[in-house]
Scaffold this motif. Structure first.
Motif, mmCIF file in Angstrom:
data_model
loop_
_atom_site.group_PDB
_atom_site.id
_atom_site.type_symbol
_atom_site.label_atom_id
_atom_site.label_comp_id
_atom_site.label_asym_id
_atom_site.label_seq_id
_atom_site.Cartn_x
_atom_site.Cartn_y
_atom_site.Cartn_z
ATOM 1 N N THR A 333 0.784 -1.149 0.039
ATOM 2 C CA THR A 333 0.010 0.074 -0.037
ATOM 3 C C THR A 333 0.952 1.322 -0.020
ATOM 4 O O THR A 333 0.541 2.017 -0.721
ATOM 5 C CB THR A 333 -0.909 -0.071 1.363
ATOM 6 O OG1 THR A 333 -1.806 -1.123 1.215
ATOM 7 C CG2 THR A 333 -1.733 1.342 1.234
ATOM 8 N N ALA A 336 2.918 1.929 -3.198
ATOM 9 C CA ALA A 336 2.132 2.137 -4.444
ATOM 10 C C ALA A 336 1.647 3.529 -4.163
ATOM 11 O O ALA A 336 1.678 4.575 -4.991
ATOM 12 C CB ALA A 336 0.798 1.324 -4.647
ATOM 13 N N LYS A 340 2.222 6.861 -6.629
ATOM 14 C CA LYS A 340 1.151 7.608 -7.116
ATOM 15 C C LYS A 340 1.408 9.069 -6.781
ATOM 16 O O LYS A 340 1.370 10.002 -7.439
ATOM 17 C CB LYS A 340 -0.384 7.395 -6.453
ATOM 18 C CG LYS A 340 -1.423 8.089 -6.971
ATOM 19 C CD LYS A 340 -2.695 7.683 -6.429
ATOM 20 C CE LYS A 340 -2.946 7.722 -4.902
ATOM 21 N NZ LYS A 340 -4.116 7.287 -4.358
ATOM 22 N N VAL A 418 10.238 0.181 -3.603
ATOM 23 C CA VAL A 418 9.750 1.010 -4.800
ATOM 24 C C VAL A 418 10.632 2.008 -5.371
ATOM 25 O O VAL A 418 10.696 2.277 -6.408
ATOM 26 C CB VAL A 418 8.324 1.737 -4.443
ATOM 27 C CG1 VAL A 418 8.569 2.645 -3.468
ATOM 28 C CG2 VAL A 418 7.384 2.116 -5.496
ATOM 29 N N TYR A 467 1.294 1.712 -11.234
ATOM 30 C CA TYR A 467 0.916 1.466 -9.957
ATOM 31 C C TYR A 467 -0.681 1.362 -9.693
ATOM 32 O O TYR A 467 -1.380 1.870 -10.659
ATOM 33 C CB TYR A 467 1.355 2.783 -9.225
ATOM 34 C CG TYR A 467 0.807 4.050 -9.528
ATOM 35 C CD1 TYR A 467 -0.710 4.494 -9.304
ATOM 36 C CD2 TYR A 467 1.574 4.900 -10.582
ATOM 37 C CE1 TYR A 467 -1.054 5.660 -9.690
ATOM 38 C CE2 TYR A 467 1.014 6.158 -10.976
ATOM 39 C CZ TYR A 467 -0.253 6.587 -10.331
ATOM 40 O OH TYR A 467 -0.811 7.714 -10.727
ATOM 41 N N SER A 469 -3.109 2.032 -6.659
ATOM 42 C CA SER A 469 -3.198 3.117 -5.439
ATOM 43 C C SER A 469 -4.311 3.586 -5.437
ATOM 44 O O SER A 469 -4.671 4.871 -5.438
ATOM 45 C CB SER A 469 -1.943 3.574 -5.323
ATOM 46 O OG SER A 469 -1.949 4.357 -4.091
ATOM 47 N N ARG A 499 7.662 -6.835 -9.596
ATOM 48 C CA ARG A 499 6.216 -6.588 -8.947
ATOM 49 C C ARG A 499 6.682 -6.473 -7.428
ATOM 50 O O ARG A 499 7.198 -7.271 -6.852
ATOM 51 C CB ARG A 499 5.359 -7.674 -9.462
ATOM 52 C CG ARG A 499 4.134 -7.887 -8.529
ATOM 53 C CD ARG A 499 2.934 -6.655 -8.622
ATOM 54 N NE ARG A 499 2.817 -6.459 -10.029
ATOM 55 C CZ ARG A 499 1.730 -7.243 -10.569
ATOM 56 N NH1 ARG A 499 1.108 -8.305 -10.119
ATOM 57 N NH2 ARG A 499 1.343 -6.967 -11.794
ATOM 58 N N ASP A 501 3.630 -6.714 -4.782
ATOM 59 C CA ASP A 501 2.213 -6.771 -4.169
ATOM 60 C C ASP A 501 2.329 -7.745 -3.114
ATOM 61 O O ASP A 501 3.277 -8.073 -2.272
ATOM 62 C CB ASP A 501 1.427 -7.225 -5.339
ATOM 63 C CG ASP A 501 1.800 -8.531 -5.755
ATOM 64 O OD1 ASP A 501 2.512 -9.346 -5.243
ATOM 65 O OD2 ASP A 501 1.302 -8.889 -6.925
ATOM 66 N N PRO A 560 -3.482 -2.876 -3.742
ATOM 67 C CA PRO A 560 -2.626 -2.167 -4.161
ATOM 68 C C PRO A 560 -1.639 -3.041 -4.814
ATOM 69 O O PRO A 560 -1.162 -3.947 -4.472
ATOM 70 C CB PRO A 560 -1.997 -1.464 -3.164
ATOM 71 C CG PRO A 560 -2.071 -2.467 -1.775
ATOM 72 C CD PRO A 560 -3.226 -3.301 -2.263
ATOM 73 N N SER A 561 -0.569 -2.218 -5.685
ATOM 74 C CA SER A 561 0.871 -2.993 -6.374
ATOM 75 C C SER A 561 1.473 -2.120 -7.061
ATOM 76 O O SER A 561 1.061 -0.753 -7.593
ATOM 77 C CB SER A 561 0.310 -4.018 -7.285
ATOM 78 O OG SER A 561 -0.242 -3.638 -8.496
ATOM 79 N N VAL A 562 2.824 -2.347 -7.274
ATOM 80 C CA VAL A 562 3.769 -1.325 -8.335
ATOM 81 C C VAL A 562 4.183 -2.557 -9.035
ATOM 82 O O VAL A 562 4.606 -3.504 -8.764
ATOM 83 C CB VAL A 562 4.518 -0.680 -7.524
ATOM 84 C CG1 VAL A 562 5.455 -0.008 -8.622
ATOM 85 C CG2 VAL A 562 4.075 0.303 -6.510
#
Length: 665
Positions: A333, A336, A340, A418, A467, A469, A499, A501, A560-562
């Motif tokens: 979370t 992401a 964002k 990230v 992303y 988010s 990834r 997540d 959420p994820s990136v």
């Protein structure tokens, strides 16, 4: 009794939405592996009717990507002497990419002591020397707050003699570190005013702040006019202190020269996504940006001379209060949200309003899973709750430096991972179009697409950060994007995705499964560190792209994820061998011996992955000791006590590795 680590298993969400459509890391190109005769995105074979079509034009430049988010901060300065912080900074200084991170630290000048003499003030700089060495030696740059009061010598910034004495202090500081680190290094730093002078941290009122600024400016200019100074780093939107500071810098009377107005190199404020609370409030970054734009509009309306200055939110965090625990800070979370917030500043300030915007996520503190930090700390220390009640105790600082280090362990959070993914973005932004349009401010799914200019062969590498988010941190589910890459030079490409997540790069879930033990054994720490890295989704693909062809991939985006998508033209050139390999023992909490390894990657415009090899002697045999390929140039090896020999291997997404020389340690 310790709980043994189970085998690492994906979470339920990871099993249901492992990150990508079907079973592979990425779907194959819509036209096969050669990219010939690519079908339109909307009608390509295998496309899900629920996927949003996105076209990325690598050959349509959308401006520079300056890495304006590559910064962090913490308080107080005494943390720089702890091995826990030095290990944290070693990892921060080892991030991939060309941008050197800035670190913003409160109370640096409290590390200086002074004594008035008949000829002035004699200062002892030794602690500040060591503190700044800690940053610069790790490839980090200070965002140097001129904050602190050496030996409490300064009591009145309305008194001209003390203003001149502060000017002389700043002159001595700038001259000392220009000599210590070199002019090129120090002119790359940013100097800033006292932190949040519209709160009680500043004791001398708005006229005193104006005089203090004049002294800071004169002190830096006396050494080198290229040194950059900004402020006011205020906490309240359009506070009277913010307005008075800008008015003074624009047209006020300088207490030292009598001249009207002065120089300001950047404007800084602090705006957060939501107020401090023990509850998991909804972070609202758009409200943060709305308040920033109030400041931008005020400057443009009232001080047009400053309209084009860089505008810095150097505490741009989702929620105020670093030390109030929130579990989402330990999970994807937060990663992401960091992505964002950077993208929203790019879209709403840099592109829409032509603001030279910069952001700092103030997450460099030391703390545990729920704190706003880059690592989760395991050990006996407690850390300061914040700067409000902080008082520097130099005797305690010196005693801590002389005492035996407390055993500790750090586990990487997605907040640091990230930054690794964002460090792999390229220097140029490129065009993105979608049908229907991406709506990251509505559903939380957005992207930044970047390229590297090829050396006379067209654009040969693209990196896209995607992303997921949504603002509501308890949101879940997934979205689907069908991404088409166009405008790349023809040739053979390596294609990969990384990834973050629930199932990739989230060590917290593993610790949570063990019911949150305070004491962990060596196997558990090993399991957490295996789970902490951004995951490479499947094998690296090899794709041939013909002239005019498109590369198409369908990507599931968990919320959420990136995700970082990479396509890089294959080359016969090997990755350069890492150099400057160093090793240092760390006071770890288990019977194993913790060794922190760092190295310098060979300069390259291509992605580099690293492996750490360890053997009993120079003759080997060697085995890889990192559980997954590394993106950063740092690794903590928990080994059986005793020595051995290390090599570091570097490789591109495709091709064989290059190996460093041996390091016996």
């Amino acid at each position: 009794m310790s709980v043994k680590a189970p085998m690492i298993q994906p979470t339920r969400r990871g099993a249901l939405a492992g990150g990508l459509a079907l079973s592979g890391a990425l779907l194959g190109a819509a036209t096969g592996t050669d990219g010939v005769g690519a079908a339109p995105l909307a009608g390509a074979a295998g496309t899900s009717s629920l996927c949003r079509a996105v076209t990325i034009r690598a050959d349509q430049d959308a401006g520079p990507n300056s890495g304006f988010w590559c910064a962090t901060g913490f308080s107080p300065a005494e943390l720089l002497f702890l091995p826990e912080m030095r290990q944290t900074l070693s990892f921060l200084g080892s991030l991939p990419g060309d941008t050197r991170p800035f670190v913003r630290i409160h109370y640096l000048l409290n590390l200086v002591t002074g004594m008035r003499t008949a000829t002035g003030v004699a200062y002892d700089w030794s602690l500040l020397d060591e503190a700044l060495d800690t940053l610069v030696e790790r490839g980090l740059r200070p965002m140097f707050e001129l904050m602190g009061n050496p030996s409490n010598l300064f009591t009145d910034f309305d008194e001209l003699g003390q203003v001149k004495s502060w000017r002389d202090l700043v002159t001595a500081l700038a001259a000392r570190y220009a000599a210590r680190f070199g002019r090129n290094e120090v002119t790359a730093w940013l100097f800033e005013t006292w932190n949040e002078p519209d709160l009680p941290f500043w004791s001398w009122g708005e006229p005193g702040l104006a005089n203090y600024y004049d002294a800071c400016r004169a002190g830096l200019d006396a050494v080198d006019p290229a040194l950059r100074l900004g402020g006011p780093a205020t906490a309240r939107t359009l506070s009277s202190t913010f307005r008075a500071f800008l008015a003074h810098c624009d047209a006020g009377t300088n207490i030292l020269t009598g001249a009207a107005g002065g120089r300001l190199d950047f404007i800084s404020v602090h705006e957060k996504g939501v107020r401090e609370s023990a509850e998991d409030l909804t972070p609202r970054p758009l409200r943060m940006i709305a308040r920033e734009l109030q400041a931008v509009d005020y400057v443009r309306a009232h001080h047009p001379r400053f309209a084009d200055l860089p505008f810095v939110n150097d505490e741009a965090d989702p929620q105020l209060g670093w030390d109030t625990p929130h579990t989402w800070r330990a999970r994807p979370t937060y990663a992401a949200l960091i992505a964002k917030i950077a993208d929203q500043h790019r879209r709403h300030l840099s592109e829409a309003r032509r603001v030279d915007a910069r952001v700092v996520n103030d997450n460099g503190f030391l703390g545990r899973w729920g704190h706003r930090t880059l690592f989760a700390y395991f050990g006996p220390r407690t850390f300061p709750g914040g700067q409000a009640g902080h008082r520097t105790d130099l005797a305690a600082v010196k005693a801590t430096r002389q005492a035996s280090a407390e055993p500790f362990a750090l586990v990487k959070k997605p907040a640091l991972a990230v930054l690794e993914l964002m460090g792999l973005l390229g220097p140029r932004l490129c065009s993105v179009a979608s049908d229907p349009p991406l709506a990251p401010d509505h559903d939380g799914v957005g992207m930044m697409a970047t390229t590297w200019p090829g050396a006379g062969e067209g654009l040969s590498r693209i990196a896209v950060l995607v992303y997921g988010s949504p603002d509501r941190i308890w949101s879940s589910g997934e979205k689907c994007l069908r991404v088409g890459f166009e405008g790349l030079a023809p040739g053979d490409y390596a294609v990969a995705a990384f990834r973050l997540d629930d199932a990739h790069g989230c060590a917290f879930d593993l610790w949570d499964d063990w019911e949150a033990p305070d004491q962990l054994d060596a196997d558990q720490f090993a399991a957490l560190r295996a789970a902490q890295e951004a995951g490479l989704l499947g094998a690296v693909e090899h794709v041939r792209l013909e002239s005019g062809g498109s590369l198409v991939r369908e990507v599931v985006v968990p919320l959420p994820s990136v995700t970082l998508l990479l396509a890089e033209r294959r080359s016969a050139r090997l990755a350069g061998a890492p150099t400057n390999v160093t090793a240092a023992r760390q006071p770890g909490p288990s019977p194993r011996e913790d060794v922190l390894l760092t190295w310098r990657p060979d300069p390259s415009d291509r992605v580099q992955l690293f492996d750490v090899l360890f053997g009993p002697s120079a003759a080997g045999p060697f085995e890889r000791v990192n559980p997954v390929p590394l993106l950063s140039a740092a690794f903590l090896h928990a080994r059986a006590p005793g020595g051995g020999v290390y090599h570091i291997e570097a490789r591109h997404l495709d091709g064989p590795p290059s190996r460093s020389g041996p390091l016996a340690f």
